[in-house]
Write an enzyme that holds these catalytic residues in place. Structure first.
Site, PDB file in Angstrom:
ATOM      1  N   SER A   1     -21.564  10.571  -0.119  1.00 47.81           N
ATOM      2  CA  SER A   1     -21.941  11.879   0.389  1.00 47.81           C
ATOM      3  C   SER A   1     -23.222  11.747   1.210  1.00 47.81           C
ATOM      4  O   SER A   1     -23.246  11.032   2.210  1.00 47.81           O
ATOM      5  CB  SER A   1     -22.096  12.863  -0.773  1.00 47.81           C
ATOM      6  OG  SER A   1     -22.234  14.175  -0.304  1.00 47.81           O
TER       7      SER A   1
ATOM      8  N   HIS B   1     -14.227  16.348  -2.999  1.00 44.91           N
ATOM      9  CA  HIS B   1     -15.436  15.596  -2.681  1.00 44.91           C
ATOM     10  C   HIS B   1     -15.691  14.492  -3.699  1.00 44.91           C
ATOM     11  O   HIS B   1     -16.425  13.540  -3.413  1.00 44.91           O
ATOM     12  CB  HIS B   1     -16.627  16.543  -2.601  1.00 44.91           C
ATOM     13  CG  HIS B   1     -17.848  15.911  -2.023  1.00 44.91           C
ATOM     14  ND1 HIS B   1     -17.829  15.232  -0.824  1.00 44.91           N
ATOM     15  CD2 HIS B   1     -19.131  15.849  -2.475  1.00 44.91           C
ATOM     16  CE1 HIS B   1     -19.043  14.782  -0.556  1.00 44.91           C
ATOM     17  NE2 HIS B   1     -19.842  15.130  -1.546  1.00 44.91           N
TER      18      HIS B   1
END
Length: 697
Positions: free
Chosen positions: A555, A670
């Site tokens: 991320s 995610h």
């Protein structure tokens, strides 16, 4: 008139075509941003096949996959719980339940080695019955009886979820109950017959970040379009939401608008009137305790005749704050090396978890007869991480978790009054810790800042520069990297001869708001310089060398490793770049990207872009530079960080002739994976790649 309308439509269509063509010329890989586009998915399929065929052939792949899956599915894992009334609730995945089961037990049962569980909802069965790829996203139970719940279910692991009302007593969804279609909704119980709701109400109801900006009260038995609007936030804000803070001391209704990722505007809804709280925009209301709001400060606050220090926890009477009085008491004030990580409450006590030089210290606070705060430290373990696992404001007993790099997690039940500590559960050792040691060093960054980092290595490791080493980092959003048990890292990397390091760089939360703010926007390079300094320090100490050094991040950490590998390709041999941000020109236009402008800056501001483009990995890769081998991973269902970042970077680097590898999971959101099998597979791919590049070339 009809001809004029037709001409206008044609003109607009022509303009749009010209605009898209111009965008394609500027970015020839823009088509990879079409998440479910046929051409893009075909490209993904080809990349996956090319990379997995090579990585699955690495000798350690099978053993890493099997060992990791065994850990993830181990029945000896700790079943962490949330306390609701007389029951402890847990969500559990294993080989028999890959999607998971939601279950509960009692306090007395939970203390047993093998407690009996009552299954409330089986997600595998539900997915099969409804022919849906459901992934559990959580449940919100209705205070005080906890017989009803709002269940959040995601398709494939995305952030966007459907919301469905569930009757716990009958273990069934409520017919004609509260339901919301798939969206990034914000919902909260008010009572059995009403909710605060923010969702996709149609055009104009979402922020540019894709979250709700309108808050409504929705009554049972009425259509959603008849819900009463009570607040509208700005389209440019991150989000707005309403929630009821349930308490035996009295319920409080909050309406909160978040103009940015790090700022909030708090209102209390009282007797139909919205009352704005006069507190700093970057302050956070953490809890409500004995008539006091507990407020954590992200910057110094000059209030009245006092200055409250950045990072402090202060308490103020609710009625005083509502009336505009500025009389607060300091509960905790940090030092230069400490920061607040967690705040929670029991019936009579406040728990504050502190990070002191990246090691946990937990304090119990009580209020004496004069309203003064009295603290007492709860001692648990040494040089590790304490986490407040679960509390309940109706009782003083609470659960704590302790772990460090080499010590498996253990769950403790603490008597809040006497502070007697009882170990309830513990995870087994998945690798032999006696063979390893943990060291903490400090590196000197470019501007002279001291940056701590941990190193886990074999006790007999020689400082000769020949040790295959993996350096992990994040450095963003005030998230601290704390010592945690290296279960999968142990079997996938340490046991294969690797050294593991964790860098506590600026941008994170290891030393509070100031550590985070030191790397915001035009100071982003500080995080990169810190990470590079740690790498250079390990090389200087002869722990490793550039030919033996790999880096990993996900991320924001993906942006970190992507950026430093472009800046200092000479420093690293291998890079694992997970669910990353890489195109910093377009990040704010992709999915939730606009919500991170307060972290990175706005690339549409020409002055800010001049700075951002100096580190945007997608804009700094060059054809004639030799880069370390990079393995990019992402997820088709990631609706937070767009998979286009990893797709486009891979395509661009490949077309330049660079050796890169790519894997895109078609599920997982995610987190990158939707179940334990997928997690084990991605872990095996990543560590096989590192083994191939750094251990057995």
């Amino acid at each position: 008139m009809r001809k004029l309308k037709t001409f206008s439509i044609l003109l607009l269509s022509l303009f749009w075509i010209l605009y898209l063509n111009a965008q394609e010329e500027e970015d020839p890989y823009l088509w990879l941003e079409e998440i479910l586009g046929q051409r893009a998915l075909e490209w993904v399929k080809i990349q996956n096949q090319e990379s997995t065929s090579k990585l699955e052939a690495v000798p350690v792949f099978k053993s890493i996959y099997e060992k990791t899956l065994e850990i993830l599915n181990s029945p000896a894992r700790i079943p962490y719980v949330s306390i609701y009334g007389n029951y402890l609730y847990n969500f559990w995945r294993d080989s028999e339940h890959p999607r998971g089961i939601w279950r509960r037990t009692t306090f007395e049962e939970y203390k047993k080695k093998e407690p009996k569980w009552e299954v409330i909802l089986d997600i595998d069965r539900l997915a099969k019955d409804e022919n849906e790829n459901w992934v559990w996203r959580g449940a919100q139970l209705l205070y005080p009886d906890y017989n009803r719940a709002l269940i959040m279910l995601s398709r494939g692991g995305a952030d966007a979820s459907v919301v469905r009302e569930f009757d716990i007593s009958t273990k069934s969804f409520v017919k004609d109950g509260f339901q919301l279609p798939e969206a990034k909704s914000r919902v909260s119980w008010i009572d059995i017959n009403s909710l605060f709701v923010g969702t996709d109400f149609g055009p104009g109801s979402l922020t540019t970040s894709g979250y709700p900006r309108i808050v409504k009260i929705w009554k049972r038995g009425t259509p959603l379009n008849e819900a009463k609007t009570i607040y509208e936030g700005k389209t440019t804000s991150v989000s707005a939401a309403g929630y009821r803070l349930f308490s035996e001391e009295g319920n409080i209704d909050f309406i909160v608008e978040s103009p940015t990722f790090f700022t909030n505007i708090y209102h209390i809804l009282k007797d139909g009137e919205l009352i704005k709280l006069d507190i700093p925009a970057d302050a956070e209301i953490e809890s409500y305790f004995k008539g006091n709001f507990l407020i954590r400060l992200k910057s110094d606050w000059n209030s009245g005749n006092k200055t409250y220090k950045q990072g402090s926890l202060i308490a103020g009477k609710m009625e005083d704050i509502l009336s505009g009085k500025k009389d607060f008491k300091v509960v905790f004030e940090p030092t230069s090396f400490s920061s607040i990580q967690e705040i929670s409450r029991t019936k009579n006590y406040l728990l504050v978890n502190i990070l002191d030089n990246v090691v946990s210290r937990l304090y119990r606070f009580s209020m004496d007869a004069k309203g003064n705060w009295v603290k007492k430290e709860i001692i648990l373990g040494d040089k590790g991480t304490i986490s407040i696992s679960s509390t309940d404001e109706k009782r003083d007993d609470f659960f704590l978790n302790y772990e460090n790099f080499l010590t498996p997690s253990a769950l403790y039940l603490v008597n809040g009054k006497t502070l007697k500590i009882e170990k309830i559960k513990s995870m087994p050792e998945f690798f032999d810790p006696s063979s390893y040691k943990v060291l903490q060093y400090k590196a000197l960054s470019k501007d002279g800042t001291s940056v701590p980092y941990f190193v886990v290595m074999g006790k007999n490791t020689k400082f000769n520069g020949e040790n295959p080493t993996l350096l992990y980092g994040y450095g963003g959003f005030e998230i601290a990297l704390r010592p945690s048990y290296l279960s999968t890292v142990g079997v996938a990397w340490l046991e294969n001869g690797g050294v593991y390091a964790v860098a506590n760089i600026r941008g994170g939360g290891e030393f509070g708001p100031k550590w985070h703010q030191a790397a915001l926007k035009k100071n982003r390079h500080k995080a990169f310089e810190d990470f590079i300094a740690v790498a250079e320090d390990m090389i200087k100490r002869k722990i490793t060398s550039p030919q033996k050094l790999g880096i990993m991040g996900g991320s924001n950490g993906g942006l970190l490793v992507g950026s430093v590998s472009m800046m200092r390709p000479d420093l690293f041999k291998a890079v694992v770049c997970q669910v990353p941000l890489l195109d910093m020109k377009r990040y704010s236009k992709l999915l939730a990207g606009a919500s991170w402008i307060d972290e990175y800056g706005d690339p549409d501001d020409p002055d800010m872009w001049e700075y951002i483009k100096t580190y945007s990995p997608y804009h700094n890769v060059k054809k004639d530079v030799k880069y370390p081998k990079i393995f990019f991973t992402t997820s088709t269902r990631d609706d937070r960080v767009h998979p286009g970042h990893a797709r486009k970077m891979t395509a661009k680097m490949k077309d330049m002739g660079h050796e890169v590898y790519y894997y895109e999971n078609t599920e997982g959101g995610h987190a990158g994976a939707a179940n334990n099998q997928q997690r084990a597979y991605i872990t095996a791919l990543s560590y096989s790649f590192l083994y191939w590049q750094l251990i057995k070339e």
